[in-house]
Design an enzyme around this catalytic site. Sequence first.
Site, short mmCIF file in Angstrom:
data_model
loop_
_atom_site.label_atom_id
_atom_site.label_comp_id
_atom_site.label_asym_id
_atom_site.label_seq_id
_atom_site.Cartn_x
_atom_site.Cartn_y
_atom_site.Cartn_z
N ASN A 216 -35.93 -17.72 3.54
CA ASN A 216 -36.40 -16.61 2.69
C ASN A 216 -37.08 -17.15 1.44
O ASN A 216 -38.15 -16.69 1.03
CB ASN A 216 -35.21 -15.76 2.21
CG ASN A 216 -34.70 -14.82 3.29
OD1 ASN A 216 -35.33 -14.66 4.32
ND2 ASN A 216 -33.55 -14.21 3.05
N ARG B 231 -45.56 -8.12 15.14
CA ARG B 231 -44.98 -9.44 15.42
C ARG B 231 -44.37 -9.40 16.81
O ARG B 231 -43.58 -8.50 17.10
CB ARG B 231 -43.87 -9.77 14.41
CG ARG B 231 -44.35 -9.90 12.98
CD ARG B 231 -43.22 -10.39 12.08
NE ARG B 231 -43.49 -10.07 10.68
CZ ARG B 231 -44.26 -10.80 9.87
NH1 ARG B 231 -44.87 -11.88 10.34
NH2 ARG B 231 -44.44 -10.45 8.62
N ARG C 63 -48.27 -11.52 8.05
CA ARG C 63 -48.08 -12.77 7.32
C ARG C 63 -47.23 -13.80 8.08
O ARG C 63 -46.15 -13.48 8.55
CB ARG C 63 -47.47 -12.48 5.95
CG ARG C 63 -47.52 -13.65 5.03
CD ARG C 63 -47.06 -13.28 3.66
NE ARG C 63 -48.12 -12.69 2.86
CZ ARG C 63 -47.91 -11.74 1.97
NH1 ARG C 63 -46.72 -11.29 1.76
NH2 ARG C 63 -48.92 -11.28 1.25
N HIS D 292 -49.03 -1.53 10.42
CA HIS D 292 -47.62 -1.88 10.48
C HIS D 292 -46.83 -0.86 11.30
O HIS D 292 -45.65 -1.05 11.57
CB HIS D 292 -47.09 -1.96 9.03
CG HIS D 292 -45.74 -2.57 8.90
ND1 HIS D 292 -44.66 -1.87 8.43
CD2 HIS D 292 -45.30 -3.81 9.19
CE1 HIS D 292 -43.60 -2.66 8.42
NE2 HIS D 292 -43.96 -3.85 8.87
N TYR E 295 -32.26 -7.72 14.57
CA TYR E 295 -32.65 -6.68 13.61
C TYR E 295 -32.14 -5.34 14.09
O TYR E 295 -32.24 -5.03 15.27
CB TYR E 295 -34.17 -6.58 13.51
CG TYR E 295 -34.90 -7.74 12.86
CD1 TYR E 295 -34.33 -9.00 12.80
CD2 TYR E 295 -36.17 -7.58 12.34
CE1 TYR E 295 -35.01 -10.06 12.22
CE2 TYR E 295 -36.86 -8.63 11.76
CZ TYR E 295 -36.27 -9.88 11.71
OH TYR E 295 -36.94 -10.92 11.16
N ARG F 281 -31.60 -2.45 1.67
CA ARG F 281 -31.12 -3.79 1.98
C ARG F 281 -31.61 -4.81 0.97
O ARG F 281 -30.85 -5.63 0.48
CB ARG F 281 -31.61 -4.19 3.37
CG ARG F 281 -31.12 -5.54 3.81
CD ARG F 281 -31.98 -6.10 4.91
NE ARG F 281 -33.25 -6.60 4.43
CZ ARG F 281 -34.35 -6.67 5.15
NH1 ARG F 281 -34.37 -6.23 6.39
NH2 ARG F 281 -35.47 -7.15 4.64
N HIS G 224 -32.84 -3.15 9.33
CA HIS G 224 -34.30 -3.02 9.36
C HIS G 224 -34.78 -1.58 9.55
O HIS G 224 -35.94 -1.26 9.32
CB HIS G 224 -34.85 -3.92 10.48
CG HIS G 224 -36.30 -4.20 10.36
ND1 HIS G 224 -37.24 -3.66 11.21
CD2 HIS G 224 -36.98 -4.98 9.48
CE1 HIS G 224 -38.44 -4.11 10.86
NE2 HIS G 224 -38.32 -4.90 9.82
#
Lengths: 515, 693
Positions: free
Chosen positions: B47, B369, B399, B429, B462, B558, B586
């Site tokens: 992270n 992703r 990213r 997204h 997730y 979160r 998530h």
Amino acid sequence: MKKRSVRIVAVIDIGSNNIKMRISQRSKGVIGDLEMLERPVGIGHEVFSTGKISFDCLREISKIIQGFSRVMEEYGVGSVRVVATTALRECQNRAYVTDQLKIQNDITLEILEETQEKSLIYSEIMRQFRERELTDFGNTLISYIGTGSIGIAACSHGNIVLMQNIRIGSVKLHDILAGMEEITDRFDVVAEEYLDTLLSDIGDYIEKKSVKELILSGSEFDVIARHCQISSVGGTYKITGKEIEALYDQIKGLSAEELCERYEVTEAEGEEFYAVLAIYDRLLKLTGAQRVYYTKIDVWDPIMRQMLLPAKGGDELELSQNTLASAGRIAKKYQCNREHYDFVVGVARDIFDKTKKFHGMGAKYRLFLELATILHDCGHFISTKNHLTATYDVIKNSEIYGLTRDEQHMIANVAKHNESSVPDLTDTNFRELGEKQQLIVSKLVGIFRVASALDKSYRQKIETVKIKLEGQKLVVAGITDHDTFLEQWAFRQCAAFFEDVFGIKPVFELKTKLL
Amino acid sequence: MKEQEPLLFNNRELSWMDFNMRVLEEAYKKDNPVLEKLKFLSITASNLDEFFMVRVASIKEQIHSGYKEMDFSGLKPTKLFECLSQKVHDFTEKQYSCLNRSIVPALKKSGLFLRKPKELSEVQRGHLSLYFHKILFHVLTPLAVDRSRPFPVLANKSLNLAVRLEQNGESYYAIVQVPSILPRLVETPCEDGRTFVLLEDVIVMHLAYLFELHEVKATTAFRLTRNADLAIDEEAADLLAEIQKSIKKRKRGRPVRLEVDHKCDGETLAYLVETLKVEKSDIYEAKGPIDLTFWMKFSGMEGHDDLRFPPIVPAPAAGFVGKSDIFSAIQERDIMVHHPYESFTPVVDFVRQAAGDPNVLAIKQTLYRVSGNSPIIAALENAAENGKQVTVLVELKARFDEENNIHWAKALEDAGCHVIYGLTGLKTHCKVLLVVRREEEGIRRYLHMGTGNYNDSTARLYTDIGLFTCREAFGSDASSLFNTLTGYSRPPEYQKMIVAPHAMRSFFLHKIDRETKNSLEGLPAGITIKVNSLLDPQIIESLYRASKAGVRVTLIVRGACSLVPGIPEVSENIAVISIVGQLLEHSRIFLFENGGNPKLYMGSADLMPRNLDRRVEMCFPVEDEKLFQEAIEMLDLFLRDTVNARIQLPDSTYVPVDRRGKPQVNCHTEFSRRAHQKAKERLAELEKAKESL
């Protein structure tokens, strides 16, 4: 699983400011929309300023349609109609555009004529309003306000009797009068007076009627609806004339900035909003209608209906009734002899029906025959000497519900041959027709002249005309106690051409009641 | 903002660091098994890497460019960097303290040893010597630096050794990159357990073989982190090529962090600082192995299951139990799937079945992703090969997944799919999968909408929610959304979906304001929102207004949260909790009381400016009554968690939930239990129905 019964079709509408596509399916007899796509493209801007569409713009159109084609593939669309309206209608190089779209995108572009476009819209409005029992179209005025033109249709006794297209719409009005804002701050007065000059013709008609309701369509109504806090029922808003007048009174003194700010609209929307309200206000003043409806109809609504729910007998009947009523109104305007044309129409229809196996024509051309017969005397109002040419011009240039320019051209050609002349290639007007159209016109002229001959004196001397086929002869039998030398002479003049066209000889048999 | 005013907004970066701290707390937590602790530690490191490459890099760019504006929390870039630097230095200390004091001893107790060269036996040293000569030596490329050989360009995040050498009284440096293709930990023979040695230590043990004619005076490991935010010209004719170009540039971005061994000699450190042009504040001393991300792989090594959490095994999705045909199952009713408690398989099967179904005409999907060997990609390729119209929106700008996505985009194109890259200036997204199917009654559109990516790997870690439906309004909206994304049409007025940037911000503001109004009028009012981040000032301000009007606002955030709860007369009615545990939270859920007629939405968007303004995001209402109830129960369980939940205090620190008098509730294990129970019940129902037939 059986699955191929569902029909999926698409309509692409190439407008002035955008290209839209709608994909719909018919499921259980109901039309359901699957896709509504819209891409802005400034076709109108180019056409209205240069008269042409540039190849860059054409490439953009082609690219958009390419994307649309992909979406059509995703739904397995069975058939597509691509229609265009004002911008392409006024485009000088539309032939290249049509050709390029055929080559690049394999689509056949139909450029709808103004009357054709408006007729489609009015028919859809009438169908919807009848279905929902909102009116009987006793004395109703329908107005479709587009960005480039205002269409007006007057209805009487359930039919459209008058159609008029004014080449000024919500956007054009503002553009034309734009310079006036520098001269006067009373733009509203200028706009009102200008509109009155344009609407004067329809005004003459309306003055004699008492218009009960006004049905509006076309330019967006959202801002008005929002402001007046009215909501639609099934896509139709009901509002009073007073509410519209009050709103117009509120805005007519506002500057463009104030208008945008107060009504939360962009400058372009504000201009359109203003112009639309000015037009509404004039129409209300003209008609005095207190009941006002607004309904959102696009030209693709009736087209989609035609594609997915092919015309039932009722629809065709309604179309022809409106067309005939519209022609009747023109005939009245030009003081045609009603008794005469009613008589000739009756005989012509009879001949048409009895000789079907010789001419092979259908309902559409039967209607053309009727229309030519109704209108064939219009020219007399203008000039006795050149009445045939005048008739041709009136029919060709009038706005007749449901007809295209080509169709009116054919009818005008039929109507102008009501005397000694017959269609031939020395006639410029006839030459302008296509080969197939020339043949049809010739057949219709053959029938029309024989029918017309039976009332050459305009006195309806012959009673109970009966038409029958006997071998290679067309027997026209009538009963009369009058002298019919003129009719007999006229009949002989016409018989040769009829025989030339159909290969059957018309024979005139008269009986008297005295014996 | 005046100084005496209470802090109304937490700074985004500082708040994010607090989140990473909550993850680190999991690495400390005594109840957590040691390999899980290692995993949490590794997550904090990875992270932090990303945080430096993007966020810290951005602040440094602001400082370099002379930007001096305050952010919403009242901090100017220089001040923020100062605070952040201090916070990250303290955090780094804690990471190593955790590793050295808590984890390494615990590993030792379990027979897993991390040993330094000097702690090795002769046998072990012999083994490592063999490893060096046979394997390691061949992949090492020592690079000497002198007048004719400039300092090499170091790849972002690569681990290197700086070796200070001396020859003929002259001292100079050489750089040895620690090869990333080899495991970071080398296992050596061990009689009393398993012994591991760091790869860089093996190199150091054998440096003499690399620099035979030189004397090695000092050696230190170091790692450079660079600015890796891509500057992409989205107007470029070929976006794919433009992104490929930018990825190459990323490897040489401006340095933002230098990690060095805390025992690094002063001379070498000075040399590195000068050569790499880093500032003092960018130096982070590691009291242990540099780059803790390698522990992730270690924590996942085979065996040692007793040192991990009992795995959360996905249950069969109850809505699909006993249904072989996904389409008919969706036709029966909407189906909601909660991952990873329920299996991700129905999502994959949905695409697979569509690919092979002769009645399916088209498949459209967004991909942000995807996993390494994605079964979804394979199914989409198969669909295109079967003649379906397949449209895939691959977000090339996701990213750190750019290269991966370029690869998939090319593969999908080769298979005949229509691949698009979305809209200029916006990242796509939203998570939507649309299947157009011709049926007896006409075209029917089947749809999957989710809160998470179409990634079968991350779907095991997730927590996300997906909804399958064939409701016409949703299908129509999805078609419109894809038509907008493909550029075939301009954005329409959506019937059900809430789409950013078109209308999402105004939608949420309107919803929050409506609660405020309802509360003032004495109607039932309340807001419960679960997101990953809450950073949007406008939304936060509207939540403050709601709180002031007496609306009870419960936020489950979160990660970073700029809202400050519990400020008198501002946010007294707002509670913020954060759930950090075995799984990564998530899912995004939004519940509004709506005057007694509650409305619930789910979707891909967090409440951050980027989500609301710069991305194509999509939220959808949950309308099926049963599913609505299930979603309410989900929120209820999150709020009853006493194991993973922490409460944010008005001073923006987080404390564990007070467990006194409450049963121990771990929402992750409880969701898993419920999912298995639901599947079992569904199966029993079907058995019973079969018997009665």
